[in-house]
Design a protein around this motif. Structure first.
Motif, PDB file in Angstrom:
ATOM      1  N   UNK A  18       0.859  -1.183   0.000  1.00  0.00           N
ATOM      2  CA  UNK A  18       0.000   0.000   0.000  1.00  0.00           C
ATOM      3  C   UNK A  18       0.896   1.234   0.000  1.00  0.00           C
ATOM      4  N   UNK A  19       0.536   2.211  -0.826  1.00  0.00           N
ATOM      5  CA  UNK A  19       1.383   3.393  -0.955  1.00  0.00           C
ATOM      6  C   UNK A  19       0.548   4.585  -1.374  1.00  0.00           C
ATOM      7  N   UNK A  20       1.224   5.715  -1.521  1.00  0.00           N
ATOM      8  CA  UNK A  20       0.575   6.913  -2.044  1.00  0.00           C
ATOM      9  C   UNK A  20       0.923   7.144  -3.510  1.00  0.00           C
ATOM     10  N   UNK A  21       1.767   6.286  -4.059  1.00  0.00           N
ATOM     11  CA  UNK A  21       2.115   6.374  -5.477  1.00  0.00           C
ATOM     12  C   UNK A  21       2.690   5.029  -5.900  1.00  0.00           C
ATOM     13  N   UNK A  22       1.839   4.181  -6.452  1.00  0.00           N
ATOM     14  CA  UNK A  22       2.262   2.819  -6.790  1.00  0.00           C
ATOM     15  C   UNK A  22       3.258   2.798  -7.939  1.00  0.00           C
ATOM     16  N   UNK A  23       3.158   3.771  -8.848  1.00  0.00           N
ATOM     17  CA  UNK A  23       4.038   3.802  -9.998  1.00  0.00           C
ATOM     18  C   UNK A  23       3.692   2.804 -11.081  1.00  0.00           C
ATOM     19  N   UNK A  24       2.561   2.086 -10.910  1.00  0.00           N
ATOM     20  CA  UNK A  24       2.134   1.108 -11.908  1.00  0.00           C
ATOM     21  C   UNK A  24       0.639   1.281 -12.164  1.00  0.00           C
ATOM     22  N   UNK A  25       0.138   0.602 -13.171  1.00  0.00           N
ATOM     23  CA  UNK A  25      -1.280   0.683 -13.521  1.00  0.00           C
ATOM     24  C   UNK A  25      -2.132  -0.132 -12.567  1.00  0.00           C
ATOM     25  N   UNK A  26      -3.438   0.131 -12.595  1.00  0.00           N
ATOM     26  CA  UNK A  26      -4.340  -0.685 -11.777  1.00  0.00           C
ATOM     27  C   UNK A  26      -4.379  -2.124 -12.288  1.00  0.00           C
ATOM     28  N   UNK A 113      -5.723   2.941  -7.786  1.00  0.00           N
ATOM     29  CA  UNK A 113      -4.729   3.997  -7.557  1.00  0.00           C
ATOM     30  C   UNK A 113      -5.487   5.221  -7.063  1.00  0.00           C
ATOM     31  N   UNK A 114      -5.939   5.141  -5.818  1.00  0.00           N
ATOM     32  CA  UNK A 114      -6.857   6.156  -5.298  1.00  0.00           C
ATOM     33  C   UNK A 114      -6.162   7.418  -4.815  1.00  0.00           C
ATOM     34  N   UNK A 115      -4.849   7.398  -4.811  1.00  0.00           N
ATOM     35  CA  UNK A 115      -4.110   8.610  -4.460  1.00  0.00           C
ATOM     36  C   UNK A 115      -3.438   9.226  -5.692  1.00  0.00           C
ATOM     37  N   UNK A 116      -2.780   8.396  -6.480  1.00  0.00           N
ATOM     38  CA  UNK A 116      -1.963   8.938  -7.569  1.00  0.00           C
ATOM     39  C   UNK A 116      -2.716   9.095  -8.884  1.00  0.00           C
ATOM     40  N   UNK A 181       0.085   1.912   6.177  1.00  0.00           N
ATOM     41  CA  UNK A 181       0.673   3.181   5.756  1.00  0.00           C
ATOM     42  C   UNK A 181       1.008   4.067   6.948  1.00  0.00           C
ATOM     43  N   UNK A 182       0.191   4.020   7.976  1.00  0.00           N
ATOM     44  CA  UNK A 182       0.378   4.862   9.158  1.00  0.00           C
ATOM     45  C   UNK A 182       0.569   3.968  10.377  1.00  0.00           C
ATOM     46  N   UNK A 183       1.798   3.961  10.915  1.00  0.00           N
ATOM     47  CA  UNK A 183       2.109   3.081  12.049  1.00  0.00           C
ATOM     48  C   UNK A 183       2.521   3.846  13.302  1.00  0.00           C
ATOM     49  N   UNK A 184       2.729   5.145  13.173  1.00  0.00           N
ATOM     50  CA  UNK A 184       3.125   5.934  14.332  1.00  0.00           C
ATOM     51  C   UNK A 184       1.920   6.124  15.243  1.00  0.00           C
ATOM     52  N   UNK A 185       1.992   5.719  16.523  1.00  0.00           N
ATOM     53  CA  UNK A 185       0.846   5.877  17.424  1.00  0.00           C
ATOM     54  C   UNK A 185       0.408   7.337  17.537  1.00  0.00           C
ATOM     55  N   UNK A 186      -0.865   7.545  17.778  1.00  0.00           N
ATOM     56  CA  UNK A 186      -1.402   8.880  18.010  1.00  0.00           C
ATOM     57  C   UNK A 186      -2.107   8.904  19.356  1.00  0.00           C
ATOM     58  N   UNK A 187      -2.178  10.078  19.946  1.00  0.00           N
ATOM     59  CA  UNK A 187      -2.894  10.262  21.203  1.00  0.00           C
ATOM     60  C   UNK A 187      -4.235  10.927  20.929  1.00  0.00           C
ATOM     61  N   UNK A 188      -5.085  10.895  21.938  1.00  0.00           N
ATOM     62  CA  UNK A 188      -6.376  11.559  21.799  1.00  0.00           C
ATOM     63  C   UNK A 188      -6.186  13.060  21.612  1.00  0.00           C
ATOM     64  N   UNK A 210      -5.259   5.759  -0.962  1.00  0.00           N
ATOM     65  CA  UNK A 210      -4.297   4.668  -1.059  1.00  0.00           C
ATOM     66  C   UNK A 210      -4.211   4.113  -2.473  1.00  0.00           C
ATOM     67  N   UNK A 211      -2.997   3.812  -2.905  1.00  0.00           N
ATOM     68  CA  UNK A 211      -2.762   2.997  -4.088  1.00  0.00           C
ATOM     69  C   UNK A 211      -2.492   1.571  -3.609  1.00  0.00           C
ATOM     70  N   UNK A 212      -3.203   0.610  -4.180  1.00  0.00           N
ATOM     71  CA  UNK A 212      -2.948  -0.767  -3.774  1.00  0.00           C
ATOM     72  C   UNK A 212      -4.011  -1.711  -4.285  1.00  0.00           C
ATOM     73  N   UNK A 213      -3.821  -2.988  -3.995  1.00  0.00           N
ATOM     74  CA  UNK A 213      -4.780  -4.014  -4.405  1.00  0.00           C
ATOM     75  C   UNK A 213      -4.779  -5.138  -3.379  1.00  0.00           C
ATOM     76  N   UNK A 214      -5.908  -5.829  -3.343  1.00  0.00           N
ATOM     77  CA  UNK A 214      -6.066  -6.969  -2.454  1.00  0.00           C
ATOM     78  C   UNK A 214      -6.955  -7.987  -3.163  1.00  0.00           C
TER      79      UNK A 214
END
Length: 383
Positions: A18-26, A113-116, A181-188, A210-214
């Motif tokens: 998962x990324x913000x720019x896959x660099x490839x086609x869907x 490719x929902x971001x790029x 994509x986001x792993x840094x903990x956040x506080x309230x 997100x750019x990605x597939x499942x």
């Protein structure tokens, strides 16, 4: 109401990064996720006879994917137009095709490719209902869900802090997920300091672009037992609807419109009846989290707490929800990554985020605010 309960199974799951720019086609994303899912199941492209997807003009249909992969013959396919509301019906209909004997191995996929490339939720298009929204500048999903969230706050005293606890908890799950994509903990406090998108929704209430597939592989229960991974049985599957945010969400004959009730409330009894289970049997839930509010309202509408007590339920801890971090923190792949996470939990392969003893999971689609429908699955460990 047994339907095809436990007659089919998910035998494989696959992801791209998962990324913000896959660099490839869907198309490339779809092919990579499908191959990964087949490898997970111990199958090859030669075993595939059916493909299924959903999209909103932002990805590739099965009749493009099949020849690109080299699928020898397609006996059944599904190319469903629609957003997150139909995400789980794709897998449900694949299971129905297998149970009916018209397909043997169905790969369900979502590539975007929902971001790029095609920004999800951008104010565009000519859907029939846009004519009623355009005069008010009422286009984007954050605006639409903000309206429902505000209605819930007004009716039941739901607070920003309660929504924030959902975001904080899901980020804590994502911290244990190497795909996220986001792993840094956040506080309230950090949640409360994030900027407004559409009041009462802040930046950290909103899912990630997100750019990605499942992809997931659906086959018969018997065949799945002979494959590489423990099968995860499809015990319950339901889809349908009637009202949306624009046509009277939560309405029914003799009842006024109620924005705090979603189509999930009407779907849940059918889903549980087919599965032979109820909310008390669910060990882990992967609830469609385009926004924090959609998690809260589904906790109510799928019966984990009574209407209006979703905020208090969130504060109390309650059921393990969106153990991969969800769309808020793992990435937004429009529904199928929720199903894949449920499979990992029921296989017992979720690593540090594993829910001990998980045997039954609920995975859900967008609950029907925008598209007039929803879909959901109850999955059961076949180990």
């Amino acid at each position: 109401m047994r339907g095809f309960r436990d007659r089919t199974a998910i035998a494989g799951v696959g992801y791209t990064p998962f990324s913000r720019d896959s660099g490839v086609s869907t198309l490339t994303l779809a092919a990579r996720a499908i191959r990964a899912a087949l490898d997970d199941a111990g199958l090859t492209v030669a075993d595939v006879d059916a493909l299924a997807t959903h999209r909103v003009g932002d990805s590739v249909p099965p009749w493009v994917v099949a020849p690109a992969l080299g699928v020898p013959a397609v006996t059944w396919y599904l190319d469903q137009f629609g957003g997150g509301s139909v995400s789980h019906s794709v897998v449900a209909q694949a299971a129905m095709a297998v149970a009916a004997g018209v397909a043997r191995t169905v790969v369900c996929y979502r590539a975007v490719n929902a971001r790029s490339e095609t920004r999800m939720g951008r104010a565009q298009g000519a859907a029939f209902d846009v004519q009623y929204q355009a005069p008010y500048g009422y286009f984007a999903p954050p605006q639409q869900f903000a309206m429902a969230a505000r209605a819930h706050m007004n009716a039941y005293g739901t607070t920003h802090e309660q929504l924030g606890r959902i975001a904080v908890r899901q980020r804590a799950h994502a911290a244990k997920n190497e795909r996220a994509l986001k792993r840094e903990p956040i506080t309230l406090d950090e949640y409360l300091a994030s900027r407004w998108i559409a009041e009462p929704l802040r930046l950290l209430d909103c899912c990630l672009e997100t750019d990605g597939a499942c992809a997931v592989v659906v086959t018969s229960r018997e065949r799945a037992r002979d494959l590489r991974r423990p099968p995860v049985l499809i015990s319950g599957a339901a889809w349908g609807g009637g009202d949306s945010l624009f046509s009277g969400a939560g309405s029914a004959p003799g009842r006024a419109t109620d924005l705090t009730v979603t189509e999930a409330a009407r779907l849940a009894p059918r889903l549980y009846a087919m599965a032979g289970a109820g909310p008390e049997d669910i060990d882990v839930a992967e609830l469609y989290d385009c926004f924090t509010y959609s998690v809260l309202v589904q906790l109510e509408d799928y019966g984990f707490c009574v209407k209006g007590e979703g905020g208090a339920y969130v504060e109390s801890g309650g059921l393990p929800v969106n153990t991969h971090g969800g769309f808020l923190s793992e990435g937004y792949v429009h529904g199928i990554n929720h199903i894949a996470e449920a499979v990992a939990q029921l296989r017992g392969t979720a690593g540090d985020r594993q829910v001990p003893g998980a045997e039954v999971a609920l995975s859900t689609a967008q609950p029907g605010y925008v598209l007039a429908g929803t879909s959901a699955l109850v999955l059961r460990s076949g180990r």
